[in-house]
Design an enzyme around this catalytic site. Structure first.
Site, short mmCIF file in Angstrom:
data_model
loop_
_atom_site.label_atom_id
_atom_site.label_comp_id
_atom_site.label_asym_id
_atom_site.label_seq_id
_atom_site.Cartn_x
_atom_site.Cartn_y
_atom_site.Cartn_z
N HIS A 171 0.84 -1.20 0.00
CA HIS A 171 0.00 0.00 0.00
C HIS A 171 0.88 1.26 0.00
O HIS A 171 0.76 2.12 -0.87
CB HIS A 171 -0.91 -0.02 1.22
CG HIS A 171 -1.79 1.18 1.36
ND1 HIS A 171 -3.10 1.17 0.97
CD2 HIS A 171 -1.54 2.44 1.81
CE1 HIS A 171 -3.62 2.38 1.16
NE2 HIS A 171 -2.69 3.16 1.69
N GLU A 172 1.78 1.33 0.98
CA GLU A 172 2.63 2.53 1.09
C GLU A 172 3.57 2.63 -0.11
O GLU A 172 3.88 3.73 -0.57
CB GLU A 172 3.42 2.52 2.40
CG GLU A 172 2.56 2.55 3.67
CD GLU A 172 1.50 3.65 3.71
OE1 GLU A 172 1.69 4.71 3.09
OE2 GLU A 172 0.45 3.43 4.37
N HIS A 214 1.91 4.49 -2.78
CA HIS A 214 2.06 5.94 -2.56
C HIS A 214 3.47 6.38 -2.96
O HIS A 214 3.66 7.41 -3.61
CB HIS A 214 1.86 6.29 -1.08
CG HIS A 214 0.44 6.23 -0.60
ND1 HIS A 214 -0.56 6.97 -1.18
CD2 HIS A 214 -0.14 5.56 0.43
CE1 HIS A 214 -1.71 6.75 -0.53
NE2 HIS A 214 -1.48 5.89 0.45
N GLU A 264 -4.42 7.81 -3.06
CA GLU A 264 -4.92 6.56 -2.49
C GLU A 264 -5.24 5.54 -3.59
O GLU A 264 -5.15 4.34 -3.36
CB GLU A 264 -6.14 6.84 -1.62
CG GLU A 264 -6.57 5.69 -0.74
CD GLU A 264 -5.56 5.33 0.36
OE1 GLU A 264 -4.57 6.06 0.56
OE2 GLU A 264 -5.78 4.28 0.99
ZN ZN Z 1 -2.92 5.25 1.83
#
Ligand code: ZN
Length: 517
Positions: free
Chosen positions: A281-282, A285, A311
Site C-alpha cells: 500500500h505505502e 504511494h 490513495e
Molecule cells: Zn494510503
C-alpha cells in the site's frame, strides 16, 4: 518547457520574467515545507518521546514561516500579472496550470490567519502524542480535551476558508485534500455503495465455502518478514536509492521530494499479510511520489493532484495487484526461500485465498476489501457531525460503537479498538477519510483502463512483470502532477467519470467464487 506555449524564449518579456520569479518563490516555500515533512517523519519513526515538546515548537515555527512565504503579497501581485497576460499562456500548458494551482494555494493560505495556522500545527503535534498515549491505555477521557480543541480549531478554519454556496463547513476542509469534494457529493456515492456492500458481505458470509485463515495465523520471524517485504516492494518498482522503508505504529508515506521518499510499515509476528499489505500500500504511494517530475520539484506540476488519486495508487498495488491470483503464483515460490519450512504446505491458491478472507472487524487498517469502505463511511458520517456541531466530542465513543454494530455487526470492545484507533483526527485532519474510499473506487477504474491498454497485464504478474503497469501509471497519472483536476484526470485516463461500477464488478467477480456465493 511545454509543447503548447506561444510565448518567446524565457526571460525575453516582462511576463515570463515575472513567471520565473513567481516560481522561484513557490519553490522556496516548498523547500521549507518539505523540511517540516522530514521532521514529521522523524517524529513518527526515530525521535525519543522526550523530544515531543520541542518538536512541536519546531513544527509550529516552520508552519508559521511557511505560511508567511505562501502569503507573501508579492505572490499575489505576480499572479495578477501572469493571469492578465493570457497570450503568454496556452490554457493547456504547464505554465497555465501552475498559475491556476498557485492561485488556488495562495487564495486558501491568505484566508487563514497566521495565529490559527501555527496554533493548529502546535496543537496537533502535542495532540498526536496524547492520542498515542490515550490509545495505548484505551483512555478516551485523556484524548477528549484535545479532540474538542481540534474540532473547534477546524470549525474556525472552515469558517475562514469559506463554506461553498449550498454546502457545509466540512466541505471547506475536505477541499484541502480532494479539490471539489463535498459532503453531499460523497453521500451520493456512499449511500448506494453502502447498501450494495452490506448485501455482498452478508452473501459472502453465508456462502457455501470459506477461505482458510490458517496462513494468517502462522508465526513468521519479524526480521525475515522485513527482508521479505523489502524485496517485494522493490520488485514492484519502489526505488530504494530514492526512498526508505521504516517502522511506525501507523504506516504512512512521506518524505521531502521524488528522490527522498520515506515510507513506513508495521509487523505482526502472526500475520505476514499485515506487513505485506501495508508495505505494498505505502509503496503504491511511494511509487507515485517517485514518479513525479524531477524538474518540477516544488511546483504544482511536480506535486500529487489529490489524496484520492494518491490513495488510488496505493490501493491499486495493495489490492488489484497484491490480492490477485497471479501475484500469489509469483510470490509463493519466493516465500519458500525466505521462510522455509514455516510456509511448507501452503499452495499459491491457499495464499491467494488467505489474502482475500472477508471478516467484519473493528480495525480499519486490518480490514479486507469488502468491509474496508464501511469503516471509512462510519468515520465520514461522524466527522461531518463533529464539524457541523451536531455531535459533541464527548459522545463520539457511543456513536462510533453504535454504527459498528449497525453496519458491520461487531460490538467494539474498547476505545483503543474503537474511536481511538486512527491518527487522523489527532493530527487535525478532518475531511480526509472519504479520500480512502474515493481512492479505492479510482483504483478499480484505473486498473480496468490499464488492462485495456496493456495486453496480458495480469498474466505478467505471475512472471514478476510489474514494470508495464508502473510505467503506464507513471505516464498516465504521475507525470501530470496537478495539471488536471482529479475528475478531469479520471475522464482522461479511463474515458468516464468516477463511479463505483468497476470496483463492485471487480470485488464481486473475485470474492463470490472464493466464497461460493
Ligand atoms: Zn494510503
Amino acid at each position: 518547457m511545454t509543447q503548447a506555449t506561444t510565448h518567446p524564449p524565457s526571460g525575453s518579456t516582462a511576463t515570463t520574467a515575472t513567471y520565473d520569479t513567481l516560481i522561484g518563490r513557490v519553490v522556496e516555500a516548498n523547500l521549507l515545507g518539505s523540511t517540516a515533512s522530514i521532521l514529521s517523519w522523524d517524529q513518527e519513526t526515530m525521535m525519543p518521546p522526550g523530544g515531543v515538546d520541542h518538536r512541536s515548537r519546531q513544527l509550529g515555527l516552520l508552519a508559521r514561516l511557511n505560511h508567511q512565504m505562501e502569503t507573501d503579497p508579492m505572490i499575489g501581485e505576480e499572479l495578477g500579472l501572469c493571469e492578465a497576460d493570457t497570450a503568454f499562456m496556452n490554457s493547456g500548458s504547464i505554465e497555465a496550470s501552475n498559475v491556476r494551482e498557485i492561485r488556488r494555494t495562495y487564495d486558501r493560505a491568505t484566508k487563514l490567519p497566521q495565529r490559527l495556522v501555527s496554533e493548529l500545527a502546535e496543537v496537533s503535534g502535542k495532540s498526536q502524542h496524547e492520542w498515542a498515549a490515550a490509545r495505548k491505555e484505551s483512555d478516551f477521557a485523556r484524548f477528549r480535551p484535545w479532540l474538542e480543541r481540534l474540532v473547534k480549531l477546524n470549525r474556525e478554519k472552515a469558517a475562514c476558508l469559506g463554506v461553498p454556496t449550498g454546502g457545509e463547513p466540512w466541505d471547506a476542509l475536505a477541499d484541502l485534500y480532494e479539490p471539489g469534494c463535498t459532503a453531499a457529493g460523497v453521500t451520493e456515492v456512499f449511500t448506494p455503495l453502502r447498501e450494495r456492500l452490506r448485501k455482498l458481505i452478508a452473501e459472502l458470509l453465508a456462502g457455501s465455502r470459506k477461505p482458510s485463515n490458517r496462513f494468517n495465523e502462522t508465526e513468521l520471524a519479524v526480521d525475515v518478514q522485513s527482508a521479505f517485504v523489502r524485496t517485494i516492494v522493490e520488485s514492484i518498482g519502489f526505488d530504494f536509492q530514492r526512498g526508505r522503508l521504516d517502522t511506525s505504529t501507523h504506516p504512512f508515506c512521506g518524505g521531502s521530494h521524488c528522490d527522498d521518499v520515506r515510507m513506513t510499515t508495521r509487523y505482526t509476528p502472526t500475520c505476514l499479510n499485515d506487513a505485506l499489505g501495508s508495505s505494498m500500500h505505502e509503496a503504491g504511494h511511494g511509487i507515485y511520489e517517485q514518479g513525479l517530475t524531477r524538474s518540477a520539484i516544488g511546483t504544482p506540476a511536480g506535486e500529487a493532484v489529490s489524496l484520492g488519486i494518491h490513495e488510488s495508487q496505493s490501493r491499486l498495488w495493495e489490492n488489484q495487484v497484491g490480492r490477485s491470483r497471479q501475484f500469489w503464483n509469483w510470490c509463493a515460490p519466493k516465500m519458500a526461500g525466505f521462510f522455509g519450512k514455516s510456509v511448507e504446505g501452503f499452495t499459491p491458491e491457499d495464499l491467494y485465498a488467505a489474502a482475500n478472507v472477508v471478516e467484519p472487524g473493528f480495525i480499519r487498517v486490518d480490514a479486507d476489501e469488502a468491509t474496508y469502505n464501511m469503516h471509512v463511511m462510519i468515520r465520514f458520517e461522524l466527522e461531518r457531525l463533529l464539524i457541523s456541531g451536531a455531535l459533541d466530542p464527548k459522545d463520539l465513543p457511543g456513536e462510533w460503537n453504535r454504527r459498528y454494530l449497525e453496519y458491520l455487526g461487531v460490538k467494539v470492545p474498547d476505545d483503543r479498538r474503537g474511536c481511538l484507533q486512527d491518527v487522523h483526527w489527532s493530527m487535525g485532519a478532518f475531511g480526509y477519510f472519504p479520500t480512502y474510499t474515493l481512492g479505492t473506487l479510482y483504483s478499480a477504474q484505473f486498473f480496468e483502463a490499464a488492462k485495456r491498454a496493456i495486453p496480458g497485464l495480469e498474466a505478467g504478474f505471475a512472471r514478476g512483470e510489474f514494470r508495464p503497469l508502473r510505467e503506464w501509471l507513471n505516464k498516465e497519472i504521475h507525470a501530470h502532477g496537478r495539471r488536471y483536476s482529479p475528475s478531469e484526470l479520471c475522464v482522461r485516463v479511463t474515458g468516464a467519470p468516477l463511479s463505483s461500477a468497476c470496483y463492485l464488478n471487480y470485488l464481486e467477480g473475485k470474492l463470490r467464487p472464493l466464497y461460493g456465493a
